[in-house]
Write a protein that holds these residues in place. Structure first.
Motif, PDB file in Angstrom:
ATOM      1  N   THR A 112     -44.960 127.325   5.533  1.00 17.67           N
ATOM      2  CA  THR A 112     -46.140 127.798   4.825  1.00 17.67           C
ATOM      3  C   THR A 112     -45.652 128.733   3.732  1.00 17.67           C
ATOM      4  O   THR A 112     -44.903 129.681   4.009  1.00 17.67           O
ATOM      5  CB  THR A 112     -47.064 128.572   5.780  1.00 17.67           C
ATOM      6  N   VAL A 113     -46.059 128.467   2.480  1.00 17.33           N
ATOM      7  CA  VAL A 113     -45.596 129.312   1.371  1.00 17.33           C
ATOM      8  C   VAL A 113     -46.731 130.110   0.736  1.00 17.33           C
ATOM      9  O   VAL A 113     -46.483 131.071  -0.005  1.00 17.33           O
ATOM     10  CB  VAL A 113     -44.846 128.491   0.291  1.00 17.33           C
ATOM     11  N   ALA A 114     -47.977 129.724   1.005  1.00 16.10           N
ATOM     12  CA  ALA A 114     -49.111 130.499   0.472  1.00 16.10           C
ATOM     13  C   ALA A 114     -50.333 130.245   1.350  1.00 16.10           C
ATOM     14  O   ALA A 114     -50.467 129.176   1.951  1.00 16.10           O
ATOM     15  CB  ALA A 114     -49.416 130.110  -0.971  1.00 16.10           C
ATOM     16  N   PRO A 119     -49.331 133.756  -2.461  1.00 15.09           N
ATOM     17  CA  PRO A 119     -47.994 133.459  -1.940  1.00 15.09           C
ATOM     18  C   PRO A 119     -47.607 134.416  -0.809  1.00 15.09           C
ATOM     19  O   PRO A 119     -47.937 135.603  -0.859  1.00 15.09           O
ATOM     20  CB  PRO A 119     -47.090 133.677  -3.145  1.00 15.09           C
ATOM     21  N   LEU A 120     -46.920 133.885   0.197  1.00 12.59           N
ATOM     22  CA  LEU A 120     -46.369 134.745   1.249  1.00 12.59           C
ATOM     23  C   LEU A 120     -45.080 135.386   0.715  1.00 12.59           C
ATOM     24  O   LEU A 120     -44.363 134.783  -0.084  1.00 12.59           O
ATOM     25  CB  LEU A 120     -46.035 133.934   2.498  1.00 12.59           C
ATOM     26  N   ALA A 185     -39.376 131.864  -1.701  1.00 21.63           N
ATOM     27  CA  ALA A 185     -40.777 132.292  -1.801  1.00 21.63           C
ATOM     28  C   ALA A 185     -41.316 131.938  -3.183  1.00 21.63           C
ATOM     29  O   ALA A 185     -40.574 131.889  -4.157  1.00 21.63           O
ATOM     30  CB  ALA A 185     -40.876 133.794  -1.564  1.00 21.63           C
ATOM     31  N   LEU A 186     -42.615 131.689  -3.266  1.00 21.67           N
ATOM     32  CA  LEU A 186     -43.264 131.512  -4.561  1.00 21.67           C
ATOM     33  C   LEU A 186     -43.295 132.863  -5.269  1.00 21.67           C
ATOM     34  O   LEU A 186     -43.258 133.911  -4.614  1.00 21.67           O
ATOM     35  CB  LEU A 186     -44.699 131.006  -4.364  1.00 21.67           C
ATOM     36  N   PRO A 187     -43.375 132.859  -6.597  1.00 26.11           N
ATOM     37  CA  PRO A 187     -43.471 134.150  -7.292  1.00 26.11           C
ATOM     38  C   PRO A 187     -44.708 134.914  -6.815  1.00 26.11           C
ATOM     39  O   PRO A 187     -45.770 134.317  -6.651  1.00 26.11           O
ATOM     40  CB  PRO A 187     -43.592 133.758  -8.771  1.00 26.11           C
TER      41      PRO A 187
END
Ligand SMILES: [Cu+2]
Length: 337
Positions: A112-114, A119-120, A185-187
């Motif tokens: 899960t990234v967001a 975003p996490l 991670a996403l920005p």
């Protein structure tokens, strides 16, 4: 995502909703991206048309409008061909009126990234069940681990605990890349500013009503009415004893003010509590924990606490996203000036 907010328990059930995506300036490295809108539809078995008993008291007073046909992107048998070792980004949206989707991966390794568009800080391995309540969103990055000739699945756990395929990913061939390292991670989005929680304004929201609940009476139109009189007017639920959205907001907040809000679910049903305009974090043991979200699933008889900074001026709804519940009493709002 976005959806109709006029008679939303009718119009969203009829499909007036769609994804709204803001891409990162630098996209994460994936081979393919899919937006998956999970929904269910209540169809009349005789005609196969949409059942138009939107105001049925049984639905409003229980779990809400639950459909008898479950779809992804409008299909009950969505199938997306992939190759082994492909990396996919899946953007999940639960657009249903009331269905809670417990989801699992099979033949896919995922993170899960967001959540809810936020975003996490770190991607979280998705090894167990991801519960997606109405209005919740989740961004996953998944690698296809199943071999060619097999089929991977996004699995839905049914009410009988039996798994069913929500989306099938038939695997043919092998992608050029061998297994990859965990995704970055996403920005990040701007921070939550929840540093000074000690000074946060305390608020409390008590949810009551529904079938098998203990709500004797609540206010409607300035009058205290008994449960039967409320039911006759299509009201089955209340927030702080108000069975409708009131003229006065739940809270009149100053821009930048930190808030902590205790949510007490006295009902025997779960509710997906959705805040417009701002994201919150859950508070446990007096500390903000967990991801930033805008929708929190509060289980039956449970008390949870959220914290947020009133950083967005405006009048913002706070309501249950089981849309029949929102229509029949579970709606309030906050003002930020
Ligand atoms: Cu609800």
């Amino acid at each position: 995502w976005y959806h109709a907010h006029n008679r939303s328990w009718v119009q969203v059930a009829r499909g007036l909703h769609g994804p709204l995506i803001v891409e990162e300036a630098v996209l994460p490295e994936v081979d393919r991206e899919e937006t998956l809108v999970l929904d269910d539809w209540l169809l009349d078995p005789e005609t196969a048309l949409i059942d138009d008993s939107f105001d049925h008291p049984m639905m409003m007073s229980h779990g809400g409008r639950i459909g008898n046909l479950i779809t992804t992107n409008g299909r009950s048998d969505l199938s997306i061909p992939v190759a082994q070792h492909m990396r996919l980004r899946l953007r999940l949206i639960n657009a249903s009126n009331a269905r809670i989707f417990p989801l699992q991966l099979a033949g896919l390794r995922g993170w899960t990234v967001a959540l809810d568009g936020m975003p996490l800080a770190q991607p979280e391995p998705l090894e167990d069940v991801l519960v997606l309540a109405p209005a919740q969103r989740a961004d996953l990055i998944v690698d296809v681990t199943t071999e060619a000739g097999e089929t991977a699945h996004l699995v839905r756990i049914g009410n009988d605990d039996r798994p069913a395929s929500q989306v099938a990913f038939p695997v043919s061939g092998t992608g050029t890349q061998s297994p990859r390292a965990a995704p970055a991670a996403l920005p990040p989005n701007p921070g939550d500013g929840l540093g000074f929680l000690a000074d946060a304004r305390p608020l409390r929201l008590v949810m009551s009503g529904g079938a098998m609940g203990r709500m004797d009476s609540a206010f409607l139109g300035g009058e205290r009415l008994g449960f039967r009189a409320l039911a006759a007017r299509g009201r089955f639920w209340a927030f702080n004893e108000m069975a409708e959205m009131t003229q006065a907001p739940l809270a009149d907040l100053s821009l930048g003010e930190p808030v902590r809000l205790e949510i007490v679910n006295e009902t025997v049903f779960p509710h997906a509590m959705h805040l417009h305009g701002m994201h919150f974090r859950e508070i446990r043991d007096g500390r903000p924990v967990g991801p930033m979200r805008d929708t929190l699933l509060v289980a039956a008889q449970e008390t949870r606490e959220i914290g947020f900074v009133a950083d967005n001026p405006g009048d913002w709804l706070f309501h249950c996203h089981m849309l029949s519940h929102a229509e029949s009493g579970m709606m309030t709002w906050v003002r930020v000036t």
